[in-house]
Motif scaffolding. Structure first.
Motif, mmCIF file in Angstrom:
data_model
loop_
_atom_site.group_PDB
_atom_site.id
_atom_site.type_symbol
_atom_site.label_atom_id
_atom_site.label_comp_id
_atom_site.label_asym_id
_atom_site.label_seq_id
_atom_site.Cartn_x
_atom_site.Cartn_y
_atom_site.Cartn_z
ATOM 1 N N ALA A 71 0.829 -1.204 0.000
ATOM 2 C CA ALA A 71 0.000 0.000 0.000
ATOM 3 C C ALA A 71 0.864 1.254 0.000
ATOM 4 N N SER A 72 1.966 1.243 0.751
ATOM 5 C CA SER A 72 2.846 2.414 0.752
ATOM 6 C C SER A 72 3.565 2.548 -0.585
ATOM 7 N N ARG A 73 3.826 1.418 -1.246
ATOM 8 C CA ARG A 73 4.429 1.465 -2.582
ATOM 9 C C ARG A 73 3.462 2.124 -3.551
ATOM 10 N N THR A 74 2.178 1.812 -3.429
ATOM 11 C CA THR A 74 1.166 2.420 -4.291
ATOM 12 C C THR A 74 1.133 3.926 -4.075
ATOM 13 N N ASP A 75 1.178 4.356 -2.814
ATOM 14 C CA ASP A 75 1.192 5.786 -2.521
ATOM 15 C C ASP A 75 2.432 6.452 -3.097
ATOM 16 N N ALA A 76 3.576 5.751 -3.029
ATOM 17 C CA ALA A 76 4.820 6.316 -3.543
ATOM 18 C C ALA A 76 4.786 6.440 -5.061
ATOM 19 N N LEU A 77 4.031 5.550 -5.733
ATOM 20 C CA LEU A 77 3.963 5.585 -7.191
ATOM 21 C C LEU A 77 2.918 6.574 -7.706
ATOM 22 N N ALA A 78 2.075 7.070 -6.814
ATOM 23 C CA ALA A 78 1.050 8.021 -7.237
ATOM 24 C C ALA A 78 1.716 9.267 -7.811
ATOM 25 N N GLN A 79 1.179 9.737 -8.909
ATOM 26 C CA GLN A 79 1.771 10.861 -9.606
ATOM 27 C C GLN A 79 0.933 12.106 -9.403
ATOM 28 N N SER A 80 1.589 13.165 -9.075
ATOM 29 C CA SER A 80 0.910 14.444 -8.934
ATOM 30 C C SER A 80 0.512 14.950 -10.312
ATOM 31 N N PRO A 81 -0.631 15.617 -10.428
ATOM 32 C CA PRO A 81 -1.011 16.167 -11.732
ATOM 33 C C PRO A 81 -0.053 17.264 -12.205
ATOM 34 N N HIS A 82 0.768 17.765 -11.297
ATOM 35 C CA HIS A 82 1.707 18.826 -11.652
ATOM 36 C C HIS A 82 3.117 18.296 -11.881
ATOM 37 N N SER A 83 3.270 16.968 -11.881
ATOM 38 C CA SER A 83 4.605 16.400 -12.070
ATOM 39 C C SER A 83 5.028 16.497 -13.536
ATOM 40 N N LEU A 84 6.301 16.351 -13.743
ATOM 41 C CA LEU A 84 6.873 16.457 -15.084
ATOM 42 C C LEU A 84 7.768 15.250 -15.328
ATOM 43 N N ARG A 85 7.590 14.579 -16.441
ATOM 44 C CA ARG A 85 8.410 13.430 -16.799
ATOM 45 C C ARG A 85 9.590 13.936 -17.599
#
Length: 170
Positions: A71-85
Motif C-alpha cells: 500500500a505504501s508502494r502504491t502511494d509512492a507511485l502516485a503521480q501528482s497532476p503537476h509532475s513532469l516526466r
C-alpha cells in the motif's frame, strides 16, 4: 516483430483470449512468420505481461488483500497532476521526437496516465528498432492497452491505427 504483434492484436481482440506462448508459437509459424521474429515477439509479450502484472499490483486499492508495504508502494507511485516526466538521453535517442511528441499528445488527451506511460516507455525501450518509428510506437501503445484490457477512446484508437501518411489535407 511488429508484424507478429499486429497479428496477435488483430486475431485475439481481448488479451485474455490470447493462447499461451507454447500454443501461440505454432499458430504464428503456420501463418508464415519467421521463427526469430516469433521468438522476439513472444519474449516482448511475456515481458509486457510481467509489467502489466506489476502495474495491477501497484495500482490496487489499499487494503485489497495487500500488505502495508504494498500500500505504501502504491502511494509512492502516485503521480501528482503537476509532475513532469524528464526523458533520459537514452530514451530521447531511442524514441526520437515523433514518439515522444506522441506520448505528450496522449497524455494531454487524458488517454495515457503516468503508470501506463511508464509501461509504454519501458516496452518501447525494449524494442529493437533504433530510432523507433512512430508506426511501431503506436503498435506498442495498442499492445499495452490490449494487455491491460483497456479500450482507448474511439478517437484515440483512430489515431493509433492511422498511419498519417495517407491523410489528405483539406
Amino acid at each position: 516483430m511488429f508484424e507478429v504483434l499486429v497479428f496477435v492484436y488483430e486475431n485475439y481482440w481481448h488479451g485474455e483470449s490470447c493462447p499461451e506462448p507454447a500454443d501461440l508459437q505454432p499458430k504464428l509459424s503456420a501463418v508464415g512468420f519467421d521463427a526469430e521474429e516469433i521468438q522476439d515477439a513472444l519474449t516482448w509479450l511475456h515481458d509486457l505481461s510481467l509489467a502489466a502484472r506489476e502495474q495491477s499490483v501497484a495500482t490496487a486499492p489499499a487494503g485489497a488483500g495487500h500488505s502495508t508495504q504494498e500500500a505504501s508502494r502504491t502511494d509512492a507511485l502516485a503521480q501528482s497532476p503537476h509532475s513532469l516526466r524528464v526523458y533520459t538521453a537514452a530514451e530521447q535517442n531511442h524514441l526520437g521526437a515523433p514518439c515522444l511528441g506522441f506520448v505528450t499528445f496522449l497524455e494531454n488527451a487524458g488517454a495515457l496516465p503516468g503508470p501506463l506511460r511508464e509501461i509504454v516507455l519501458e516496452r518501447a525501450m525494449a524494442a529493437p528498432a533504433y530510432p523507433l518509428a512512430l508506426e511501431d510506437f503506436k503498435v506498442i501503445v495498442l499492445m499495452v492497452f490490449w494487455r491491460l484490457g483497456l479500450e482507448p477512446d474511439a478517437l484515440i484508437l483512430d489515431e493509433l491505427c492511422d498511419d498519417g501518411a495517407s491523410r489528405v489535407a483539406h
